[in-house]
Design a protein around this motif. Structure first.
Motif, PDB file in Angstrom:
ATOM      1  N   ALA A 152       0.820  -1.207   0.000  1.00  0.00           N
ATOM      2  CA  ALA A 152       0.000   0.000   0.000  1.00  0.00           C
ATOM      3  C   ALA A 152       0.855   1.260   0.000  1.00  0.00           C
ATOM      4  CB  ALA A 152      -0.947  -0.010   1.200  1.00  0.00           C
ATOM      5  N   SER A 153       1.853   1.330   0.867  1.00  0.00           N
ATOM      6  CA  SER A 153       2.672   2.535   0.942  1.00  0.00           C
ATOM      7  C   SER A 153       3.648   2.640  -0.219  1.00  0.00           C
ATOM      8  CB  SER A 153       3.423   2.604   2.273  1.00  0.00           C
ATOM      9  OG  SER A 153       4.237   1.468   2.455  1.00  0.00           O
ATOM     10  N   ALA A 154       3.823   1.558  -0.983  1.00  0.00           N
ATOM     11  CA  ALA A 154       4.655   1.621  -2.187  1.00  0.00           C
ATOM     12  C   ALA A 154       3.944   2.333  -3.329  1.00  0.00           C
ATOM     13  CB  ALA A 154       5.064   0.215  -2.626  1.00  0.00           C
ATOM     14  N   ALA A 155       2.610   2.330  -3.317  1.00  0.00           N
ATOM     15  CA  ALA A 155       1.864   2.879  -4.459  1.00  0.00           C
ATOM     16  C   ALA A 155       2.251   4.328  -4.772  1.00  0.00           C
ATOM     17  CB  ALA A 155       0.361   2.740  -4.208  1.00  0.00           C
ATOM     18  N   PRO A 156       2.292   5.248  -3.805  1.00  0.00           N
ATOM     19  CA  PRO A 156       2.622   6.638  -4.144  1.00  0.00           C
ATOM     20  C   PRO A 156       4.054   6.848  -4.622  1.00  0.00           C
ATOM     21  CG  PRO A 156       1.422   6.524  -2.065  1.00  0.00           C
ATOM     22  CD  PRO A 156       1.843   5.133  -2.405  1.00  0.00           C
ATOM     23  N   ILE A 157       4.930   5.883  -4.410  1.00  0.00           N
ATOM     24  CA  ILE A 157       6.294   6.007  -4.931  1.00  0.00           C
ATOM     25  C   ILE A 157       6.263   6.116  -6.447  1.00  0.00           C
ATOM     26  CG2 ILE A 157       8.546   4.854  -5.103  1.00  0.00           C
ATOM     27  CD1 ILE A 157       7.924   3.543  -2.386  1.00  0.00           C
ATOM     28  N   LEU A 158       5.215   5.564  -7.072  1.00  0.00           N
ATOM     29  CA  LEU A 158       5.116   5.548  -8.526  1.00  0.00           C
ATOM     30  C   LEU A 158       4.802   6.919  -9.112  1.00  0.00           C
ATOM     31  CD1 LEU A 158       3.206   2.190  -8.579  1.00  0.00           C
ATOM     32  CD2 LEU A 158       5.495   2.552  -9.514  1.00  0.00           C
ATOM     33  N   CYS A 159       4.471   7.893  -8.268  1.00  0.00           N
ATOM     34  CA  CYS A 159       4.300   9.274  -8.733  1.00  0.00           C
ATOM     35  C   CYS A 159       5.015  10.230  -7.787  1.00  0.00           C
ATOM     36  CB  CYS A 159       2.825   9.640  -8.866  1.00  0.00           C
ATOM     37  SG  CYS A 159       2.550  11.352  -9.385  1.00  0.00           S
ATOM     38  N   ALA A 160       4.542  10.348  -6.555  1.00  0.00           N
ATOM     39  CA  ALA A 160       5.165  11.266  -5.603  1.00  0.00           C
ATOM     40  C   ALA A 160       6.631  10.913  -5.382  1.00  0.00           C
ATOM     41  CB  ALA A 160       4.405  11.229  -4.275  1.00  0.00           C
ATOM     42  N   GLY A 161       6.935   9.626  -5.347  1.00  0.00           N
ATOM     43  CA  GLY A 161       8.302   9.188  -5.125  1.00  0.00           C
ATOM     44  C   GLY A 161       9.216   9.499  -6.296  1.00  0.00           C
ATOM     45  N   ILE A 162       8.847   9.045  -7.474  1.00  0.00           N
ATOM     46  CA  ILE A 162       9.712   9.249  -8.638  1.00  0.00           C
ATOM     47  C   ILE A 162       9.820  10.727  -8.995  1.00  0.00           C
ATOM     48  CG2 ILE A 162       7.837   8.817 -10.286  1.00  0.00           C
ATOM     49  CD1 ILE A 162      11.609   8.016 -10.716  1.00  0.00           C
ATOM     50  N   THR A 163       8.775  11.509  -8.746  1.00  0.00           N
ATOM     51  CA  THR A 163       8.805  12.936  -9.069  1.00  0.00           C
ATOM     52  C   THR A 163       9.863  13.676  -8.264  1.00  0.00           C
ATOM     53  OG1 THR A 163       6.481  12.981  -9.714  1.00  0.00           O
ATOM     54  CG2 THR A 163       7.438  15.073  -9.034  1.00  0.00           C
ATOM     55  N   THR A 164      10.116  13.249  -7.047  1.00  0.00           N
ATOM     56  CA  THR A 164      11.118  13.907  -6.216  1.00  0.00           C
ATOM     57  C   THR A 164      12.486  13.229  -6.305  1.00  0.00           C
ATOM     58  OG1 THR A 164      10.171  12.671  -4.342  1.00  0.00           O
ATOM     59  CG2 THR A 164       9.519  14.964  -4.595  1.00  0.00           C
ATOM     60  N   TYR A 165      12.509  11.916  -6.523  1.00  0.00           N
ATOM     61  CA  TYR A 165      13.782  11.206  -6.642  1.00  0.00           C
ATOM     62  C   TYR A 165      14.515  11.578  -7.927  1.00  0.00           C
ATOM     63  CZ  TYR A 165      16.984   7.210  -7.220  1.00  0.00           C
ATOM     64  OH  TYR A 165      18.083   6.422  -7.409  1.00  0.00           O
ATOM     65  N   SER A 166      13.790  11.643  -9.036  1.00  0.00           N
ATOM     66  CA  SER A 166      14.422  11.849 -10.336  1.00  0.00           C
ATOM     67  C   SER A 166      15.263  13.122 -10.409  1.00  0.00           C
ATOM     68  CB  SER A 166      13.360  11.842 -11.445  1.00  0.00           C
ATOM     69  OG  SER A 166      13.962  12.013 -12.712  1.00  0.00           O
ATOM     70  N   PRO A 167      14.753  14.293 -10.003  1.00  0.00           N
ATOM     71  CA  PRO A 167      15.593  15.489 -10.104  1.00  0.00           C
ATOM     72  C   PRO A 167      16.781  15.476  -9.145  1.00  0.00           C
ATOM     73  CG  PRO A 167      13.523  16.008  -9.012  1.00  0.00           C
ATOM     74  CD  PRO A 167      13.376  14.627  -9.563  1.00  0.00           C
ATOM     75  N   LEU A 168      16.600  14.924  -7.954  1.00  0.00           N
ATOM     76  CA  LEU A 168      17.726  14.839  -7.030  1.00  0.00           C
ATOM     77  C   LEU A 168      18.842  13.990  -7.627  1.00  0.00           C
ATOM     78  CD1 LEU A 168      15.815  14.344  -3.642  1.00  0.00           C
ATOM     79  CD2 LEU A 168      16.862  16.461  -4.504  1.00  0.00           C
ATOM     80  N   LYS A 169      18.454  12.901  -8.267  1.00  0.00           N
ATOM     81  CA  LYS A 169      19.442  12.021  -8.915  1.00  0.00           C
ATOM     82  C   LYS A 169      20.047  12.704 -10.142  1.00  0.00           C
ATOM     83  CE  LYS A 169      21.544   8.055  -9.610  1.00  0.00           C
ATOM     84  NZ  LYS A 169      20.826   6.955 -10.276  1.00  0.00           N
ATOM     85  N   HIS A 170      19.205  13.310 -10.970  1.00  0.00           N
ATOM     86  CA  HIS A 170      19.679  13.913 -12.211  1.00  0.00           C
ATOM     87  C   HIS A 170      20.675  15.037 -11.960  1.00  0.00           C
ATOM     88  CE1 HIS A 170      19.675  15.483 -16.305  1.00  0.00           C
ATOM     89  NE2 HIS A 170      19.439  16.682 -15.800  1.00  0.00           N
ATOM     90  N   PHE A 171      20.381  15.885 -10.974  1.00  0.00           N
ATOM     91  CA  PHE A 171      21.257  17.024 -10.734  1.00  0.00           C
ATOM     92  C   PHE A 171      22.422  16.694  -9.809  1.00  0.00           C
ATOM     93  CE2 PHE A 171      17.461  19.206 -12.305  1.00  0.00           C
ATOM     94  CZ  PHE A 171      18.043  20.053 -13.245  1.00  0.00           C
ATOM     95  N   GLY A 172      22.506  15.442  -9.383  1.00  0.00           N
ATOM     96  CA  GLY A 172      23.703  14.971  -8.707  1.00  0.00           C
ATOM     97  C   GLY A 172      23.824  15.283  -7.241  1.00  0.00           C
ATOM     98  N   VAL A 173      22.694  15.288  -6.525  1.00  0.00           N
ATOM     99  CA  VAL A 173      22.761  15.514  -5.076  1.00  0.00           C
ATOM    100  C   VAL A 173      23.605  14.417  -4.441  1.00  0.00           C
ATOM    101  CG1 VAL A 173      21.415  15.529  -2.945  1.00  0.00           C
ATOM    102  CG2 VAL A 173      20.583  16.754  -4.968  1.00  0.00           C
ATOM    103  N   LYS A 174      24.506  14.829  -3.563  1.00  0.00           N
ATOM    104  CA  LYS A 174      25.445  13.885  -2.959  1.00  0.00           C
ATOM    105  C   LYS A 174      25.668  14.217  -1.491  1.00  0.00           C
ATOM    106  CE  LYS A 174      29.443  16.604  -4.465  1.00  0.00           C
ATOM    107  NZ  LYS A 174      28.590  17.757  -4.838  1.00  0.00           N
ATOM    108  N   ALA A 175      26.391  13.350  -0.834  1.00  0.00           N
ATOM    109  CA  ALA A 175      26.673  13.540   0.588  1.00  0.00           C
ATOM    110  C   ALA A 175      27.349  14.890   0.813  1.00  0.00           C
ATOM    111  CB  ALA A 175      27.556  12.413   1.102  1.00  0.00           C
ATOM    112  N   GLY A 176      26.858  15.617   1.809  1.00  0.00           N
ATOM    113  CA  GLY A 176      27.431  16.906   2.153  1.00  0.00           C
ATOM    114  C   GLY A 176      26.753  18.093   1.507  1.00  0.00           C
ATOM    115  N   ASP A 177      25.975  17.868   0.457  1.00  0.00           N
ATOM    116  CA  ASP A 177      25.250  18.972  -0.170  1.00  0.00           C
ATOM    117  C   ASP A 177      24.184  19.507   0.777  1.00  0.00           C
ATOM    118  OD1 ASP A 177      26.671  18.924  -2.547  1.00  0.00           O
ATOM    119  OD2 ASP A 177      25.235  17.648  -3.587  1.00  0.00           O
ATOM    120  N   LYS A 178      23.867  20.779   0.611  1.00  0.00           N
ATOM    121  CA  LYS A 178      22.779  21.390   1.375  1.00  0.00           C
ATOM    122  C   LYS A 178      21.565  21.517   0.467  1.00  0.00           C
ATOM    123  CE  LYS A 178      25.540  23.874   4.794  1.00  0.00           C
ATOM    124  NZ  LYS A 178      25.791  25.176   5.466  1.00  0.00           N
ATOM    125  N   VAL A 179      20.496  20.821   0.841  1.00  0.00           N
ATOM    126  CA  VAL A 179      19.281  20.766   0.027  1.00  0.00           C
ATOM    127  C   VAL A 179      18.128  21.377   0.803  1.00  0.00           C
ATOM    128  CG1 VAL A 179      17.607  19.257  -1.119  1.00  0.00           C
ATOM    129  CG2 VAL A 179      20.054  18.720  -1.223  1.00  0.00           C
TER     130      VAL A 179
END
Length: 350
Positions: A152-179
């Motif tokens: 049940a809690s996996a379902a929103p990952i398919l929109c709310a999750g990927i929508t926020t994960y994708s840009p963080l990954k694409h723009f290269g957020v890494k350890a130590g960055d301030k977000v």
């Protein structure tokens, strides 16, 4: 073809109501899925009420779908009957353009086929979403749900999750960055969790001091009340990235001022014109970037599910009886849910 049931809007002003309709028989590359859970996204409301101006009726929302495979086409090898799988915002694309061949189907040059309120690329039929008992989707647009995740809690990952994960990954957020994460609804609370899991120092920007304790529970290191001028001035030039999940028009200029030089402000919640205007000096003088991002491709959607399983990340949900869907829509509009409704499709049988 076979008969399915679901909840749909017949017009932009009509409440969602039960509807019987036909799903296609599986094609050679299709996966037939019994839907177990479906998340409720604010875009479901926008579409059902034609607030974006391109809805098609009858409109059956739902693009955060988790279910069980009940049948497969002759050419399907990735899935078998009984597998637990998910379907997100897309069910097809041209598959041949530059974006599609780079696993970025969400940016298909011809435009991807949406899970609902779209038209099938083969027979032209209207796509119907996950507020239903079953769905049939090409195997390319189906993902596996890791065994470790609660369904049940996996379902929103398919929109709310990927929508926020994708840009963080694409723009290269890494350890130590301030977000900085702007807003803490369905998208924002996931953005906090992802940025923290990537090793960033995470700050929530919110208009409400009352959200401070909850933000820290979600993993935020700091909270800035955006209506407090002193707090905003103290944050000037501090951040590498801002993940902006606010879904309504808002002034970007005070937030841009909190970015370092070469900082990136990423819009994921707003698809309306920016108002008030952005002052170009806030970009030019510090070589800052104002960017946008939309969901993710299928490879990245599988990646975020696996990431969530690895880092014990889930979406905070409230279970919903589908018979209460119209009341739930009103609560979503009021922000009265933490942080995503998920429909238990067992209630559809009732």
């Amino acid at each position: 073809m076979y008969t399915a049931i679901g909840y749909a809007a017949q017009t932009s002003t009509a409440p969602l109501a039960p509807m019987t309709f036909e799903r296609r028989a599986p094609r050679a590359d299709d996966v037939a899925i019994e839907i177990l859970y479906c998340g409720v996204c604010h875009s479901d409301i926008h579409q059902a009420r034609n607030e974006w101006g391109f809805a098609t009726y009858p409109l059956m929302p739902g693009h955060e779908i988790v279910g069980k495979v009940t049948a497969i086409g002759a050419n399907v090898s990735k899935f078998k009957v009984g597998d637990l799988v998910g379907v997100g915002c897309l069910v097809d694309s041209c598959r041949t353009c530059e974006a599609c061949t780079a696993d970025l189907e969400q940016y298909c040059v011809e435009g991807p086929t949406q899970t609902y309120a779209g038209h099938d690329r083969i027979d032209g039929s209207l796509t119907m979403g996950g507020y239903s008992s079953a769905i049939v989707v090409s195997d390319r647009f189906v993902v596996s749900i890791p065994a470790k995740l609660d369904l049940a809690s996996a379902a929103p990952i398919l929109c709310a999750g990927i929508t926020t994960y994708s840009p963080l990954k694409h723009f290269g957020v890494k350890a130590g960055d301030k977000v900085g994460v702007l807003g803490m609804g369905g998208l924002g609370h996931m953005g906090i969790k992802f940025a923290k899991a990537m090793g960033a120092e995470v700050t929530l920007f919110t208009r409400s001091q009352a959200k401070a304790e909850e933000a820290r529970r979600q993993g935020a290191d700091h909270v800035i009340v955006s209506t407090d001028e002193q707090q905003m001035q103290a944050a000037a030039g501090q951040f590498d990235y801002l993940l902006d999940t606010i879904p309504v028009q808002h002034d970007l200029n005070p937030y841009l001022n909190t970015l370092k030089f070469d900082g990136v402000h990423i819009l994921v919640g707003l698809i309306e014109p920016i108002n008030p205007p952005v002052h170009a000096v806030n970009l030019v003088m510090k070589r800052r970037v104002l960017a946008g991002s939309m969901i993710g491709g299928l490879a990245e959607t599988q990646e975020v599910l696996d990431f969530c399983a690895e880092h014990d990340i889930t979406c905070d949900i409230e279970m919903l009886d589908i018979r209460n869907i119209n009341d739930a829509f009103e609560r979503v509009i009021k922000g009265d849910v933490k942080y995503r409704f998920v429909i238990d499709m067992a209630t559809l049988k009732a």
